[in-house]
Design an enzyme around this catalytic site. Structure first.
Site, PDB file in Angstrom:
ATOM      1  N   SER A  24       0.830  -1.210   0.000  1.00  0.00           N
ATOM      2  CA  SER A  24       0.000   0.000   0.000  1.00  0.00           C
ATOM      3  C   SER A  24       0.866   1.262   0.000  1.00  0.00           C
ATOM      4  O   SER A  24       1.957   1.276   0.571  1.00  0.00           O
ATOM      5  CB  SER A  24      -0.869  -0.008   1.261  1.00  0.00           C
ATOM      6  OG  SER A  24      -1.387   1.282   1.524  1.00  0.00           O
ATOM      7  N   TYR A  68      -2.137   5.596  -4.288  1.00  0.00           N
ATOM      8  CA  TYR A  68      -3.165   6.608  -4.031  1.00  0.00           C
ATOM      9  C   TYR A  68      -2.690   7.877  -4.717  1.00  0.00           C
ATOM     10  O   TYR A  68      -1.516   8.263  -4.562  1.00  0.00           O
ATOM     11  CB  TYR A  68      -3.302   6.881  -2.529  1.00  0.00           C
ATOM     12  CG  TYR A  68      -4.164   5.897  -1.778  1.00  0.00           C
ATOM     13  CD1 TYR A  68      -5.440   5.559  -2.233  1.00  0.00           C
ATOM     14  CD2 TYR A  68      -3.722   5.325  -0.587  1.00  0.00           C
ATOM     15  CE1 TYR A  68      -6.231   4.667  -1.517  1.00  0.00           C
ATOM     16  CE2 TYR A  68      -4.514   4.430   0.123  1.00  0.00           C
ATOM     17  CZ  TYR A  68      -5.764   4.115  -0.348  1.00  0.00           C
ATOM     18  OH  TYR A  68      -6.555   3.234   0.348  1.00  0.00           O
ATOM     19  N   THR A 112      -5.949   2.701  -6.903  1.00  0.00           N
ATOM     20  CA  THR A 112      -7.186   2.649  -6.115  1.00  0.00           C
ATOM     21  C   THR A 112      -8.020   3.894  -6.388  1.00  0.00           C
ATOM     22  O   THR A 112      -7.556   5.021  -6.205  1.00  0.00           O
ATOM     23  CB  THR A 112      -6.856   2.517  -4.619  1.00  0.00           C
ATOM     24  OG1 THR A 112      -6.115   1.306  -4.440  1.00  0.00           O
ATOM     25  CG2 THR A 112      -8.124   2.473  -3.773  1.00  0.00           C
ATOM     26  N   ARG A 121     -14.860   5.729   9.920  1.00  0.00           N
ATOM     27  CA  ARG A 121     -14.836   4.480  10.708  1.00  0.00           C
ATOM     28  C   ARG A 121     -14.780   4.887  12.170  1.00  0.00           C
ATOM     29  O   ARG A 121     -13.782   5.436  12.646  1.00  0.00           O
ATOM     30  CB  ARG A 121     -13.621   3.648  10.312  1.00  0.00           C
ATOM     31  CG  ARG A 121     -13.658   3.313   8.824  1.00  0.00           C
ATOM     32  CD  ARG A 121     -12.302   3.048   8.253  1.00  0.00           C
ATOM     33  NE  ARG A 121     -12.300   3.255   6.815  1.00  0.00           N
ATOM     34  CZ  ARG A 121     -11.201   3.353   6.089  1.00  0.00           C
ATOM     35  NH1 ARG A 121     -10.023   3.228   6.649  1.00  0.00           N
ATOM     36  NH2 ARG A 121     -11.282   3.568   4.795  1.00  0.00           N
ATOM     37  N   LYS A 170      -8.552  -0.503  -9.128  1.00  0.00           N
ATOM     38  CA  LYS A 170      -9.225  -1.117  -7.968  1.00  0.00           C
ATOM     39  C   LYS A 170     -10.306  -0.196  -7.416  1.00  0.00           C
ATOM     40  O   LYS A 170     -10.105   1.019  -7.333  1.00  0.00           O
ATOM     41  CB  LYS A 170      -8.173  -1.381  -6.884  1.00  0.00           C
ATOM     42  CG  LYS A 170      -8.696  -1.892  -5.560  1.00  0.00           C
ATOM     43  CD  LYS A 170      -7.546  -2.329  -4.676  1.00  0.00           C
ATOM     44  CE  LYS A 170      -8.004  -2.869  -3.346  1.00  0.00           C
ATOM     45  NZ  LYS A 170      -8.350  -1.838  -2.370  1.00  0.00           N
ATOM     46  N   HIS A 194     -13.667  -1.678  -1.042  1.00  0.00           N
ATOM     47  CA  HIS A 194     -12.646  -1.343  -0.045  1.00  0.00           C
ATOM     48  C   HIS A 194     -12.905  -2.098   1.270  1.00  0.00           C
ATOM     49  O   HIS A 194     -12.685  -1.571   2.355  1.00  0.00           O
ATOM     50  CB  HIS A 194     -12.612   0.173   0.194  1.00  0.00           C
ATOM     51  CG  HIS A 194     -11.231   0.730   0.410  1.00  0.00           C
ATOM     52  ND1 HIS A 194     -10.505   1.355  -0.570  1.00  0.00           N
ATOM     53  CD2 HIS A 194     -10.426   0.749   1.506  1.00  0.00           C
ATOM     54  CE1 HIS A 194      -9.338   1.741  -0.080  1.00  0.00           C
ATOM     55  NE2 HIS A 194      -9.260   1.379   1.169  1.00  0.00           N
TER      56      HIS A 194
HETATM   57  C1  LIG Z   1      -6.944  -2.456   7.474  1.00  0.00           C
HETATM   58  C2  LIG Z   1      -7.168  -2.214   6.025  1.00  0.00           C
HETATM   59  C3  LIG Z   1      -6.394  -1.281   5.357  1.00  0.00           C
HETATM   60  C4  LIG Z   1      -6.572  -1.080   3.998  1.00  0.00           C
HETATM   61  N1  LIG Z   1      -5.740  -0.204   3.338  1.00  0.00           N
HETATM   62  C5  LIG Z   1      -5.861  -0.082   2.001  1.00  0.00           C
HETATM   63  C6  LIG Z   1      -4.933   0.723   1.282  1.00  0.00           C
HETATM   64  O1  LIG Z   1      -4.022   1.307   1.833  1.00  0.00           O
HETATM   65  N2  LIG Z   1      -5.106   0.823  -0.054  1.00  0.00           N
HETATM   66  C7  LIG Z   1      -6.112   0.181  -0.724  1.00  0.00           C
HETATM   67  O2  LIG Z   1      -6.230   0.292  -1.938  1.00  0.00           O
HETATM   68  N3  LIG Z   1      -6.983  -0.606  -0.051  1.00  0.00           N
HETATM   69  C8  LIG Z   1      -6.857  -0.760   1.271  1.00  0.00           C
HETATM   70  N4  LIG Z   1      -7.729  -1.580   1.940  1.00  0.00           N
HETATM   71  C9  LIG Z   1      -8.744  -2.342   1.193  1.00  0.00           C
HETATM   72  C10 LIG Z   1      -8.180  -3.687   0.772  1.00  0.00           C
HETATM   73  O3  LIG Z   1      -7.205  -3.543  -0.218  1.00  0.00           O
HETATM   74  C11 LIG Z   1      -9.272  -4.614   0.213  1.00  0.00           C
HETATM   75  O4  LIG Z   1      -9.992  -3.945  -0.782  1.00  0.00           O
HETATM   76  C12 LIG Z   1     -10.223  -5.124   1.291  1.00  0.00           C
HETATM   77  O5  LIG Z   1      -9.545  -5.340   2.503  1.00  0.00           O
HETATM   78  C13 LIG Z   1     -10.877  -6.417   0.833  1.00  0.00           C
HETATM   79  O6  LIG Z   1     -11.739  -6.900   1.782  1.00  0.00           O
HETATM   80  P1  LIG Z   1     -11.369  -8.042   2.860  1.00  0.00           P
HETATM   81  O7  LIG Z   1     -10.554  -7.353   3.904  1.00  0.00           O
HETATM   82  O8  LIG Z   1     -12.678  -8.472   3.341  1.00  0.00           O
HETATM   83  O9  LIG Z   1     -10.572  -9.098   2.142  1.00  0.00           O
HETATM   84  C14 LIG Z   1      -7.569  -1.793   3.305  1.00  0.00           C
HETATM   85  C15 LIG Z   1      -8.334  -2.728   3.985  1.00  0.00           C
HETATM   86  C16 LIG Z   1      -8.144  -2.950   5.329  1.00  0.00           C
HETATM   87  C17 LIG Z   1      -8.983  -3.990   6.034  1.00  0.00           C
END
Ligand SMILES: Cc1cc2nc3c(=O)[nH]c(=O)nc-3n(C[C@H](O)[C@H](O)[C@H](O)COP(=O)(O)O)c2cc1C
Length: 390
Positions: A110, A133, A159, A168, A255, A279
């Site tokens: 990330s 990002y 993304t 949140r 994404k 997300h």
């Molecule tokens: C704690 C956390 C941090 C995340 N940070 C990012 C991020 O920095 N960039 C991004 O594109 N998606 C981020 N996401 C989204 C994830 O890439 C992904 O879309 C999502 O976690 C998928 O769902 P799941 O956790 O149920 O597998 C984050 C998700 C979580 C849970």
């Protein structure tokens, strides 16, 4: 028997992570926006899909290997970009990247990671993916893309669903930050989570190292989080894919797609693949689960591009349901984050192994030998699965 040996499911992994990781960082992972309805729906909707059991089929020599965006993968998954992974466990991004590399699936770093692009590149041997990002400071974005290229990242994940942050509640209530603030409450947490605290004492990676030292005026790390959230560019649009793609010179995976029209736009503007994603339920609360919208997006663009999906995948059964509904592969967010929190590199390896075993055995029970043959014929039509051909 070690702690991880007793972990048989991703639910077990989550429970172990909860015991090991300070509350503010565990909660950061285990949260969705506002009512968390979409976060829950991502997981719940998988349970509404039933498999067709077939028997008396030769189940010898099975394969769950595949390819994603031209990369051979041991199983059709990549790790999803997860911010602050290095706060689940010291150097969490490096640990997860190493486990993914050994297992044979891509790791995605990330932008909002604790370990930098260079930290991960120096501590791994295979190319990884970098998630971008887009910030207002275009010089900084250009430099980030150049750094990903210099580190031989094999794909850029762009993304599109977080130019503004969904609220949140837990993060606000916990006052989450990286590095954490040393309030009396946090010091008490550190005493209860000594393994985590010792790990953190052993590394100097405590803040967003892709950003710290790479932007002017970001010297004060406590202000960095505020800087980043004010820096996401609200004007990001489809036309931006072109210059990002040109600058990177490799595949760009878009994404955050949840609508067939957006999927068409992404493809028309040059996306090499898309990730159907909300997300992880952390942005638009009230949006449908990703597994619910996957079929209509596959119908819209599946013949033109690779459709990946993420959201709610906690088992091999979930993975196979996504594949049956047309995903070429899936990304794993919390499944990996819980692994990092529960056991660092070994935790992620264990999480991937749990999914591998579940996928392989379930494939056999479906009466299939090759994951490439999994499709609509393996599941029942229902209110979630109304696509033609079911
Ligand atoms: C704690 C956390 C941090 C995340 N940070 C990012 C991020 O920095 N960039 C991004 O594109 N998606 C981020 N996401 C989204 C994830 O890439 C992904 O879309 C999502 O976690 C998928 O769902 P799941 O956790 O149920 O597998 C984050 C998700 C979580 C849970």
């Amino acid at each position: 028997m070690g702690e991880l040996d007793r972990v048989l499911t991703i639910e077990d992994m989550k429970a172990l992570a909860k015991r090991k990781v300070p509350k503010q960082f565990f909660d950061y992972v285990d949260s969705g926006a506002w009512t968390e309805g979409t976060y829950r729906a991502n997981e719940d909707d998988f349970r509404k899909i039933s498999f067709r059991q077939r028997v008396a089929v030769d189940m010898d020599n099975r394969s769950i290997a595949s390819t994603i965006v031209g990369h051979p993968v041991a199983m059709p998954v990549a790790t999803a970009p997860v911010g602050f992974l290095g706060m689940q466990s010291a150097d969490g991004e490096i640990k997860a990247a190493r486990a993914a590399e050994k297992f044979g699936v891509p790791f995605t770093l990330s932008t909002m990671s604790i370990c930098s692009i260079e930290d991960v590149a120096e501590n791994t041997s295979k190319p990884f993916w970098f998630q971008l990002y887009v910030m207002r400071d275009r010089d900084f974005v250009n430099r980030l893309i150049d750094r990903a290229k210099a580190a031989r990242c094999s794909a850029l994940v762009l993304t599109m669903d977080l130019q503004i942050l969904g609220q949140r509640h837990k993060d606000l209530r916990n006052g989450m930050s990286a590095p954490p603030k040393f309030t009396p409450k946090f010091v008490f947490e550190m005493m209860r989570k000594p393994g985590w605290a010792m790990g953190m004492l052993g590394t100097n990676r405590h803040t967003f190292r892709n950003i710290a030292g790479h932007v002017d005026g970001a010297g004060d790390l406590s202000k960095l989080a505020a800087w980043t959230s004010s820096q996401f560019d609200p004007t990001l649009n489809w036309r931006d894919i072109a210059w990002i793609k040109e600058r990177f010179g490799g595949p760009v995976i878009v994404k955050g797609i949840l609508d067939p029209d957006d999927a068409r736009q992404a493809v028309q503007h040059g996306a090499d693949a898309i990730v159907v994603s909300n997300h992880g339920g952390r942005q638009l609360d009230g949006a449908p689960s990703t597994i619910r919208v996957l079929p209509e997006i596959v119908d819209a663009v599946g013949s033109q591009t690779e459709v990946l999906m993420d959201g709610g995948i906690r088992s091999g059964q979930d993975l196979l349901k996504a594949i049956a509904l047309g995903a070429k592969g899936t990304l794993l967010g919390r499944t990996i984050a819980f692994g990092v929190g529960a056991g660092g590199e070994a935790g992620v390896a264990r999480a991937l192994e749990i999914l591998r075993k579940e996928t392989d055995i379930t494939l056999a029970l479906l009466g299939e030998r090759d994951i490439h043959n999994v499709g609509p014929h393996n599941i029942y039509a229902n209110e979630l699965v109304k696509r033609q051909g079911y």
